[in-house]
Design a protein around this motif. Structure first.
Motif, PDB file in Angstrom:
ATOM      1  N   LEU A  18     -12.291  12.199  -4.394  1.00  0.00           N
ATOM      2  CA  LEU A  18     -12.010  11.700  -5.732  1.00  0.00           C
ATOM      3  C   LEU A  18     -12.273  10.202  -5.832  1.00  0.00           C
ATOM      4  CD1 LEU A  18     -10.975  12.355  -8.545  1.00  0.00           C
ATOM      5  CD2 LEU A  18      -8.637  12.086  -7.701  1.00  0.00           C
ATOM      6  N   ARG A  19     -11.917   9.446  -4.797  1.00  0.00           N
ATOM      7  CA  ARG A  19     -12.169   8.004  -4.730  1.00  0.00           C
ATOM      8  C   ARG A  19     -11.692   7.257  -5.965  1.00  0.00           C
ATOM      9  NH1 ARG A  19     -11.217   7.835  -0.560  1.00  0.00           N
ATOM     10  NH2 ARG A  19     -11.749   5.645  -0.525  1.00  0.00           N
ATOM     11  N   ILE A  20     -10.469   7.502  -6.361  1.00  0.00           N
ATOM     12  CA  ILE A  20      -9.846   6.707  -7.419  1.00  0.00           C
ATOM     13  C   ILE A  20      -8.608   6.035  -6.836  1.00  0.00           C
ATOM     14  CG2 ILE A  20      -8.672   6.700  -9.642  1.00  0.00           C
ATOM     15  CD1 ILE A  20     -10.366   8.984 -10.548  1.00  0.00           C
ATOM     16  N   GLY A  21      -8.676   4.733  -6.745  1.00  0.00           N
ATOM     17  CA  GLY A  21      -7.524   3.938  -6.372  1.00  0.00           C
ATOM     18  C   GLY A  21      -7.154   3.041  -7.541  1.00  0.00           C
ATOM     19  N   ASP A  50       0.862  -1.181   0.000  1.00  0.00           N
ATOM     20  CA  ASP A  50       0.000   0.000   0.000  1.00  0.00           C
ATOM     21  C   ASP A  50       0.903   1.238   0.000  1.00  0.00           C
ATOM     22  OD1 ASP A  50      -1.956   1.892   0.283  1.00  0.00           O
ATOM     23  OD2 ASP A  50      -2.419   1.422   2.370  1.00  0.00           O
ATOM     24  N   ASP A  51       0.984   1.882  -1.157  1.00  0.00           N
ATOM     25  CA  ASP A  51       1.879   3.039  -1.323  1.00  0.00           C
ATOM     26  C   ASP A  51       1.057   4.334  -1.320  1.00  0.00           C
ATOM     27  OD1 ASP A  51       4.492   4.081  -1.686  1.00  0.00           O
ATOM     28  OD2 ASP A  51       4.135   4.333  -3.825  1.00  0.00           O
ATOM     29  N   PHE A  52       0.190   4.458  -0.304  1.00  0.00           N
ATOM     30  CA  PHE A  52      -0.778   5.559  -0.294  1.00  0.00           C
ATOM     31  C   PHE A  52      -0.134   6.933  -0.158  1.00  0.00           C
ATOM     32  CE2 PHE A  52      -0.044   4.503   4.078  1.00  0.00           C
ATOM     33  CZ  PHE A  52      -0.233   5.670   4.797  1.00  0.00           C
ATOM     34  N   ASN A  53       1.083   7.006   0.335  1.00  0.00           N
ATOM     35  CA  ASN A  53       1.699   8.323   0.534  1.00  0.00           C
ATOM     36  C   ASN A  53       3.156   8.376   0.078  1.00  0.00           C
ATOM     37  OD1 ASN A  53       2.955   6.828   2.511  1.00  0.00           O
ATOM     38  ND2 ASN A  53       1.931   7.823   4.223  1.00  0.00           N
ATOM     39  N   VAL A 102      -0.726  -1.225  -4.641  1.00  0.00           N
ATOM     40  CA  VAL A 102      -1.971  -0.461  -4.515  1.00  0.00           C
ATOM     41  C   VAL A 102      -1.624   1.011  -4.325  1.00  0.00           C
ATOM     42  CG1 VAL A 102      -4.107  -0.130  -3.211  1.00  0.00           C
ATOM     43  CG2 VAL A 102      -3.156  -2.432  -3.472  1.00  0.00           C
ATOM     44  N   GLY A 103      -2.185   1.842  -5.165  1.00  0.00           N
ATOM     45  CA  GLY A 103      -1.994   3.287  -5.056  1.00  0.00           C
ATOM     46  C   GLY A 103      -3.340   4.000  -4.999  1.00  0.00           C
ATOM     47  N   SER A 104      -3.295   5.271  -4.676  1.00  0.00           N
ATOM     48  CA  SER A 104      -4.523   6.055  -4.558  1.00  0.00           C
ATOM     49  C   SER A 104      -4.201   7.516  -4.812  1.00  0.00           C
ATOM     50  CB  SER A 104      -5.112   5.898  -3.146  1.00  0.00           C
ATOM     51  OG  SER A 104      -6.142   6.835  -2.922  1.00  0.00           O
ATOM     52  N   PHE A 105      -5.187   8.239  -5.350  1.00  0.00           N
ATOM     53  CA  PHE A 105      -5.035   9.680  -5.546  1.00  0.00           C
ATOM     54  C   PHE A 105      -5.660  10.484  -4.409  1.00  0.00           C
ATOM     55  CE2 PHE A 105      -4.944   8.155 -10.049  1.00  0.00           C
ATOM     56  CZ  PHE A 105      -3.645   8.537 -10.319  1.00  0.00           C
ATOM     57  N   SER A 106      -6.215   9.814  -3.409  1.00  0.00           N
ATOM     58  CA  SER A 106      -6.940  10.524  -2.347  1.00  0.00           C
ATOM     59  C   SER A 106      -6.031  11.419  -1.515  1.00  0.00           C
ATOM     60  CB  SER A 106      -7.645   9.517  -1.429  1.00  0.00           C
ATOM     61  OG  SER A 106      -8.618   8.790  -2.132  1.00  0.00           O
ATOM     62  N   LYS A 107      -4.781  11.016  -1.330  1.00  0.00           N
ATOM     63  CA  LYS A 107      -3.882  11.799  -0.475  1.00  0.00           C
ATOM     64  C   LYS A 107      -3.153  12.894  -1.245  1.00  0.00           C
ATOM     65  CE  LYS A 107      -4.872   9.178   3.045  1.00  0.00           C
ATOM     66  NZ  LYS A 107      -5.891   8.356   2.365  1.00  0.00           N
ATOM     67  N   VAL A 108      -2.793  12.624  -2.491  1.00  0.00           N
ATOM     68  CA  VAL A 108      -2.091  13.664  -3.250  1.00  0.00           C
ATOM     69  C   VAL A 108      -3.058  14.646  -3.895  1.00  0.00           C
ATOM     70  CG1 VAL A 108      -0.081  12.228  -3.693  1.00  0.00           C
ATOM     71  CG2 VAL A 108      -1.955  12.227  -5.331  1.00  0.00           C
TER      72      VAL A 108
END
Length: 507
Positions: free
Chosen positions: A353-356, A314-317, A342-348
Motif C-alpha cells: 500500500l505504501r501510505i504513511g 514512530d507508531d507503526f504498530n 509518524v504512522g503507516s498503514f503497511s502493518k495494519v
C-alpha cells in the motif's frame, strides 16, 4: 570472400558475419528486443566497427534463425537510435557517429577484483553510505518469524477491490490528474478523525501529510530538520530503516539503551544533554517489543523541551495492542508541540500500500506544506482515495479489531509452542503490541550465528545484535503475524531442533 576479423566478428563483402546470438524464448522480452540488445552491445563495444557493413535483413534473419519481420524490426529499432545507417543501394552500415561519440574505456582499466575506484559521490552521501546498516529483504511468500509482515491471508481483498473500482468509475477529470502534494484532502481528514477516535490525538487535517510510506516520511523529516553533525538520540537496538534515513541526512546518532521501560532518558542525557532530535517507537519498541512507560515518556518530553529538540514518534504498530488499554501516544500528551507523529498503514493493511503519514506540530505544519508543494509529487491518488473510503466507512476500525483477535491467537500459538519445544534454549516473551516478539537465548548461544544457521534451514530470524550499535545481549526477533498457528507451531519445533543441534555441537 573472407576479408579479416574485427574483435571476433568476421568481415564478408556481403556484410559482417555476426556470431549466433543466444535467444531465450522463455524470456518476457520479445525476441526482437533481445536481438536488438545484443546487436547494440556489439556496436557499442567496438566489435562491429563504425562504417562496417551489416548483413541484409534477410541474411541476418536466416543466420539467427528468426523471421525476416523480426530482423527488419531489429534494424529499424537500431536505425531509430542512430546506431545503424541505411544507404540506398548499398545496405545497412554501423553509423559513423558511433566511432566519434562512443565513450572510450581507459587503456588500462583497473580490475574490479583489484579495488577499482568507486564512483564519485557527494561527501554527505559518501560518509553516510559507509555507515548504513544492511536491511533484510522480505520473502514474497509469508513465512513464520518474518517481522513486519501482516496476515495477507486475512485481508478483505474483495472489499478493497470494490472500493477501488468505485474510484475508477468517477469522472476522468477527477481521477486522472495530479493530486494534492500534501495528500488527498479526504484522506487527511479521515486520518485526523481516526487518530482522535483510536489514538487520542487531536489534530486538524491541515496538520496531516501523506507520504510514500513511513520511510519516505523519515527521509523528509531528516532533510527538513537536520544539519550535518546534529545529534540524534536513537534507540539501541533500533529501527534500521529510520537509522539509515537519519544518517543519510548527516545525523550523528547517539545510541541510547532500551530497558523494560523503553529508551533510558537519563542515559541519553548523560551521553548528550543537547540534541536536535530523538527517534522512538514507544508503543512497542522495535525490535525489543517493550512499551515505553509513562514516566519515561514524560522525561523525554521534558528533555526535548529544555533543549528545543524534536521527537519523532514512530507508531507503526501501536493500533495492534492485545491487552487492556494501550499506553497514550507521546503525541497525545505533548503539551508544547515537540512531537512529530509518524504512522503507516503497511502493518495494519498490507505492505504494498505504501501510505504513511505525518502529524506535524502546529509550528511545523506550514513548513511541511511548503516543502510538499515545492518538492513532492504525492502518493497515487487512487490508493489515497480508496484508503480514505476504507477509513471513513468504518472498515479500518473493523479490520483492526478483527486482526487483534487473529494476531492474539497467533502469538499465543508461538508462546505455547515455545514452552513445549524451546525450554532451556530460548525464553520467548509475550508482546503487548505489534507483529513480533523476542526470545532471549540461553547462555552459550550467539544470536547472529543462530540466525545464520536458521536461514540455512529455511527459518527466517533476525538477531538483536544485527540491529544494535553495540552488543545488547543474545536474542532473536520473532514475527508471528504472517502465517497461521499450525505453521508457527511447526517452525518453532524446527527451531528447537536447530538450537539443540547447536548446543550439542552438531550444527
Amino acid at each position: 570472400m573472407l576479408k579479416g576479423r574485427t574483435g571476433g566478428v568476421v568481415k564478408y563483402a556481403a556484410g559482417a558475419l555476426i556470431p549466433p546470438i543466444r535467444i531465450d524464448r522463455n524470456d518476457d522480452a520479445a525476441i526482437s528486443v533481445q536481438l536488438a540488445g545484443a546487436l547494440r552491445n556489439l556496436i557499442l563495444s567496438g566489435q562491429l566497427a563504425a562504417g562496417q557493413r551489416l548483413p541484409s535483413s534477410r541474411t541476418f534473419a536466416r543466420e539467427q534463425n528468426v523471421s525476416r519481420t523480426t530482423a527488419v524490426n531489429v534494424y529499424e529499432q537500431l536505425t531509430s537510435e542512430g546506431l545503424i545507417q541505411s544507404r540506398v543501394g548499398a545496405g545497412a552500415f554501423v553509423s559513423d557517429a558511433v566511432e566519434r561519440d562512443r565513450p572510450q574505456a581507459p587503456v588500462t582499466a583497473p580490475s574490479p577484483m583489484k579495488g577499482s575506484k568507486p564512483p564519485r559521490l557527494a561527501r554527505l552521501s559518501l560518509d553516510a553510505s559507509e555507515q548504513f546498516f544492511p536491511r533484510i529483504d522480505h520473502p514474497n511468500v509469508p513465512r513464520a518469524f518474518v517481522t513486519g509482515m501482516p496476515a495477507y491471508d486475512q485481508f478483505p481483498m474483495a472489499l478493497w477491490a470494490r472500493l477501488s473500482a468505485q474510484y475508477w468509475r468517477r469522472s476522468p477529470s477527477l481521477v486522472l490528474g495530479y493530486s494534492d502534494a500534501a495528500g488527498l484532502p479526504e484522506l487527511r481528514a479521515a486520518i485526523a478523525r481516526h487518530l482522535w477516535a483510536n489514538r487520542g490525538i487531536s489534530c486538524t487535517p491541515d496538520e496531516v501529510f501523506i507520504f510514500n510510506g513511513a520511510q519516505d516520511a523519515f527521509n523528509r523529516i531528516g532533510q527538513m530538520l537536520l544539519n550535518q553533525g546534529d545529534k540524534v538520540w536513537f534507540e539501541n537496538p533500533g529501527h534500521i530503516g529510520a537509522r539509515n534515513s537519519l544518517i543519510s541526512n548527516g545525523a550523528t546518532l547517539v545510541p541510547v539503551p532500551v530497558d523494560s521501560e523503553g529508551m533510558d532518558v537519563s542515559v541519553g542525557l548523560a551521553l548528550s544533554k543537547s540534541f536536535r532530535l530523538a527517534f522512538v517507537t514507544p508503543a512497542a519498541q522495535h525490535p525489543l517489543a517493550v512499551t515505553m512507560s509513562l514516566t519515561r515518556r514524560l522525561e523525554l518530553l521534558n528533555a526535548a523541551e529544555r533543549c528545543g529538540a524534536w521527537i519523532v514518534e514512530d507508531d507503526f504498530n501501536g493500533e495492534l495492542h492485545y491487552s487492556g488499554y494501550p499506553a497514550p501516544t507521546l503525541k497525545s500528551i505533548d503539551q508544547t508541540g515537540r512531537v512529530i507523529y509518524v504512522g503507516s498503514f503497511s502493518k495494519v493493511m498490507f505492505a504494498a500500500l505504501r501510505i504513511g503519514y505525518v502529524v506535524a506540530p502546529p509550528d511545523l505544519a506550514e513548513v511541511f506544506r511548503r516543502i510538499a508543494g515545492a518538492t513532492m509529487q504525492g502518493v497515487p491518488a487512487n490508493l489515497q482515495a480508496t484508503m480514505a473510503t476504507f477509513v471513513s466507512e468504518g472498515h479500518l476500525a473493523t479490520h483492526i479489531r478483527r486482526m487483534r483477535r487473529i494476531y492474539t491467537e497467533r502469538q499465543n500459538a508461538l508462546l505455547s509452542a515455545a514452552e513445549e519445544h524451546l525450554g532451556g534454549l530460548l525464553d520467548v516473551r509475550p508482546a503487548a503490541a505489534g507483529l513480533q516478539t523476542v526470545g532471549h537465548l540461553a547462555e552459550g548461544f550467539d544470536d547472529v550465528e543462530v540466525a545464520r544457521k536458521a536461514g540455512e534451514r529455511g527459518i527466517i530470524l533476525s538477531s538483536f545484535n544485527r540491529l544494535a550499535f553495540a552488543p545488547v545481549g543474545q536474542g532473536l526477533i520473532m514475527g508471528f503475524g504472517a502465517v497461521p498457528p499450525r505453521s508457527i507451531t511447526k517452525s518453532v519445533a524446527q527451531l528447537g531442533e536447530l538450537l539443540r543441534d547447536i548446543r550439542d555441537g552438531k550444527a
